[in-house]
Design a protein around this motif. Sequence first.
Motif, PDB file in Angstrom:
ATOM      1  N   UNK A  23       0.841  -1.193   0.000  1.00  0.00           N
ATOM      2  CA  UNK A  23       0.000   0.000   0.000  1.00  0.00           C
ATOM      3  C   UNK A  23       0.878   1.245   0.000  1.00  0.00           C
ATOM      4  N   UNK A  24       0.646   2.194  -0.908  1.00  0.00           N
ATOM      5  CA  UNK A  24       1.466   3.416  -0.977  1.00  0.00           C
ATOM      6  C   UNK A  24       1.454   4.186   0.337  1.00  0.00           C
ATOM      7  N   UNK A  25       2.592   4.762   0.697  1.00  0.00           N
ATOM      8  CA  UNK A  25       2.680   5.534   1.938  1.00  0.00           C
ATOM      9  C   UNK A  25       2.160   6.957   1.765  1.00  0.00           C
ATOM     10  N   UNK A  26       2.255   7.505   0.552  1.00  0.00           N
ATOM     11  CA  UNK A  26       1.731   8.836   0.283  1.00  0.00           C
ATOM     12  C   UNK A  26       0.205   8.833   0.423  1.00  0.00           C
ATOM     13  N   UNK A  27      -0.346   9.832   1.132  1.00  0.00           N
ATOM     14  CA  UNK A  27      -1.773   9.819   1.445  1.00  0.00           C
ATOM     15  C   UNK A  27      -2.633   9.824   0.190  1.00  0.00           C
ATOM     16  N   UNK A  34      -6.955   2.662  -2.493  1.00  0.00           N
ATOM     17  CA  UNK A  34      -8.123   2.069  -1.841  1.00  0.00           C
ATOM     18  C   UNK A  34      -9.398   2.316  -2.645  1.00  0.00           C
ATOM     19  N   UNK A  35      -9.487   3.438  -3.331  1.00  0.00           N
ATOM     20  CA  UNK A  35     -10.649   3.703  -4.181  1.00  0.00           C
ATOM     21  C   UNK A  35     -10.702   2.714  -5.344  1.00  0.00           C
ATOM     22  N   UNK A  36      -9.543   2.498  -5.967  1.00  0.00           N
ATOM     23  CA  UNK A  36      -9.478   1.541  -7.074  1.00  0.00           C
ATOM     24  C   UNK A  36      -9.756   0.127  -6.574  1.00  0.00           C
ATOM     25  N   UNK A  37      -9.169  -0.238  -5.439  1.00  0.00           N
ATOM     26  CA  UNK A  37      -9.392  -1.550  -4.858  1.00  0.00           C
ATOM     27  C   UNK A  37     -10.857  -1.745  -4.496  1.00  0.00           C
ATOM     28  N   UNK A  38     -11.471  -0.698  -3.931  1.00  0.00           N
ATOM     29  CA  UNK A  38     -12.889  -0.776  -3.598  1.00  0.00           C
ATOM     30  C   UNK A  38     -13.750  -0.942  -4.832  1.00  0.00           C
ATOM     31  N   UNK A  39     -13.365  -0.282  -5.930  1.00  0.00           N
ATOM     32  CA  UNK A  39     -14.097  -0.424  -7.188  1.00  0.00           C
ATOM     33  C   UNK A  39     -14.052  -1.845  -7.701  1.00  0.00           C
ATOM     34  N   UNK A  40     -12.862  -2.468  -7.645  1.00  0.00           N
ATOM     35  CA  UNK A  40     -12.731  -3.861  -8.059  1.00  0.00           C
ATOM     36  C   UNK A  40     -13.576  -4.777  -7.184  1.00  0.00           C
ATOM     37  N   UNK A  41     -13.556  -4.528  -5.876  1.00  0.00           N
ATOM     38  CA  UNK A  41     -14.292  -5.387  -4.952  1.00  0.00           C
ATOM     39  C   UNK A  41     -15.796  -5.288  -5.186  1.00  0.00           C
ATOM     40  N   UNK A  42     -16.302  -4.066  -5.379  1.00  0.00           N
ATOM     41  CA  UNK A  42     -17.733  -3.884  -5.634  1.00  0.00           C
ATOM     42  C   UNK A  42     -18.131  -4.567  -6.938  1.00  0.00           C
ATOM     43  N   UNK A 142     -10.180 -11.102  -5.291  1.00  0.00           N
ATOM     44  CA  UNK A 142     -10.092 -11.663  -3.947  1.00  0.00           C
ATOM     45  C   UNK A 142      -8.801 -11.221  -3.266  1.00  0.00           C
ATOM     46  N   UNK A 143      -7.706 -11.150  -4.019  1.00  0.00           N
ATOM     47  CA  UNK A 143      -6.448 -10.697  -3.457  1.00  0.00           C
ATOM     48  C   UNK A 143      -6.520  -9.261  -2.958  1.00  0.00           C
ATOM     49  N   UNK A 144      -7.125  -8.384  -3.739  1.00  0.00           N
ATOM     50  CA  UNK A 144      -7.295  -6.991  -3.309  1.00  0.00           C
ATOM     51  C   UNK A 144      -8.183  -6.916  -2.066  1.00  0.00           C
ATOM     52  N   UNK A 145      -9.178  -7.786  -2.026  1.00  0.00           N
ATOM     53  CA  UNK A 145     -10.047  -7.847  -0.845  1.00  0.00           C
ATOM     54  C   UNK A 145      -9.243  -8.256   0.383  1.00  0.00           C
ATOM     55  N   UNK A 207     -19.084  -2.289   3.599  1.00  0.00           N
ATOM     56  CA  UNK A 207     -18.943  -1.509   4.830  1.00  0.00           C
ATOM     57  C   UNK A 207     -17.516  -1.075   5.105  1.00  0.00           C
ATOM     58  N   UNK A 208     -16.528  -1.928   4.750  1.00  0.00           N
ATOM     59  CA  UNK A 208     -15.168  -1.646   5.162  1.00  0.00           C
ATOM     60  C   UNK A 208     -14.207  -1.347   4.020  1.00  0.00           C
ATOM     61  N   UNK A 209     -14.554  -1.708   2.795  1.00  0.00           N
ATOM     62  CA  UNK A 209     -13.638  -1.457   1.686  1.00  0.00           C
ATOM     63  C   UNK A 209     -13.975  -0.194   0.915  1.00  0.00           C
ATOM     64  N   UNK A 210     -15.217   0.246   0.932  1.00  0.00           N
ATOM     65  CA  UNK A 210     -15.560   1.499   0.270  1.00  0.00           C
ATOM     66  C   UNK A 210     -15.036   2.660   1.098  1.00  0.00           C
ATOM     67  N   UNK A 211     -14.179   3.517   0.542  1.00  0.00           N
ATOM     68  CA  UNK A 211     -13.638   4.641   1.315  1.00  0.00           C
ATOM     69  C   UNK A 211     -14.748   5.613   1.729  1.00  0.00           C
ATOM     70  N   UNK A 212     -14.626   6.243   2.903  1.00  0.00           N
ATOM     71  CA  UNK A 212     -15.588   7.271   3.300  1.00  0.00           C
ATOM     72  C   UNK A 212     -15.627   8.396   2.267  1.00  0.00           C
ATOM     73  N   UNK A 213     -16.717   9.154   2.263  1.00  0.00           N
ATOM     74  CA  UNK A 213     -16.890  10.205   1.257  1.00  0.00           C
ATOM     75  C   UNK A 213     -15.721  11.177   1.210  1.00  0.00           C
ATOM     76  N   UNK A 214     -15.194  11.541   2.398  1.00  0.00           N
ATOM     77  CA  UNK A 214     -14.122  12.545   2.436  1.00  0.00           C
ATOM     78  C   UNK A 214     -12.760  11.953   2.072  1.00  0.00           C
ATOM     79  N   UNK A 215     -12.678  10.623   1.893  1.00  0.00           N
ATOM     80  CA  UNK A 215     -11.409  10.000   1.539  1.00  0.00           C
ATOM     81  C   UNK A 215     -11.464   9.289   0.193  1.00  0.00           C
ATOM     82  N   UNK A 216     -12.607   9.310  -0.449  1.00  0.00           N
ATOM     83  CA  UNK A 216     -12.761   8.575  -1.705  1.00  0.00           C
ATOM     84  C   UNK A 216     -12.275   9.397  -2.892  1.00  0.00           C
TER      85      UNK A 216
END
Length: 241
Positions: A23-27, A34-42, A142-145, A207-216
Motif C-alpha cells: 500500500x502506498x505511503x503517500x496519502x 483504496x478507491x481503485x481496490x474498492x471499485x474492483x471489490x464492488x 479476492x487478493x485486493x479484498x 462496509x469496510x472497503x468502500x472509502x468514506x466520502x471525504x477519503x474517496x
Amino acid sequence: MSLDVFIMGFAFILIHLFANELIPSNRINRLKWFSFSGGLAVSYVFVYVLPTLHKEQILVKKYGDYFTMESELYFVGLIGVLIFYGIQKFVRKAQHKNKTKKARALFWLQILFFGFYNMLVAYTVISHNVFGVQAVFYGLAVGMHFIAVAHDLWREYADIYNKVGRYVLAVGIVAGWIMGVMVSLSPLTESIIFAFIAGAMILNVLKYELPPDDEAHFVTFTIGVVSYTAVTLSLGFFFQW
C-alpha cells in the motif's frame, strides 16, 4: 494440483505476509489505491458473487424436500452478514472504549475469526476450479479484498498484527488451500459454504472497503468498477464462464 491453483494460493499467502508494504505511503496515492481496490471489490460482488449465489440457489433445488423455497441460500448469506457484523461490532466497541488487555484479547478473537474466514474464502475459490485467465481475474479481486482486510486489522493493533496476526491469516489461507485441493465435500455443503462466505464478503466490501466520502477518489473508484466489470463480462461472453 494445477499450476493455476498453486500460484493463486501462494499469492494469497504473500498478500497477508506483506500486505501493508504493497500500500502506498503517500496519502493521496493511498486514497487512490483504496478507491481503485474498492471499485474492483464492488464489481466482483455484482458480476460474480451475486450471480453465482443465484446459480447455487437454483442447483440446491434438486435436493428435494430440504429446499422448497427460493431463498434458502440467501438466508445462509444473511447469517454470514449477521455473524461477521456482530463480532466486528462487539470487538470494535470494546476497543473504542479503552485500550485495555480485554480489548486486545478481543482483537485476538477478531484475528482468529478472520483466519477462519480466509480459510473458507480460499477453499471456495480453489474448489470452484477456476483456471487460466479466469483464475487471474477472480484471484485479483479476492487478493485486493484480502489486502483491504489485512490493512484494516493492522490499523487497529499494528504490533499484534505484525508479530502474529498476519501469520494467523496466512495459515488460514494455507488451510483453505489444502482443503480445496484434498477435501471433496458434497455439492450441497459447498453451496452452503459459498452462501455464508458471500454474505460475509458483501458486508466487508460494502462496509469496510468502500472509502468514506471525504477519503474517496471517485474517478479512480469508477475506473476500478468499469474496467474490472468490462473485462470480466467480455471474457465471460467469449469463454462462457
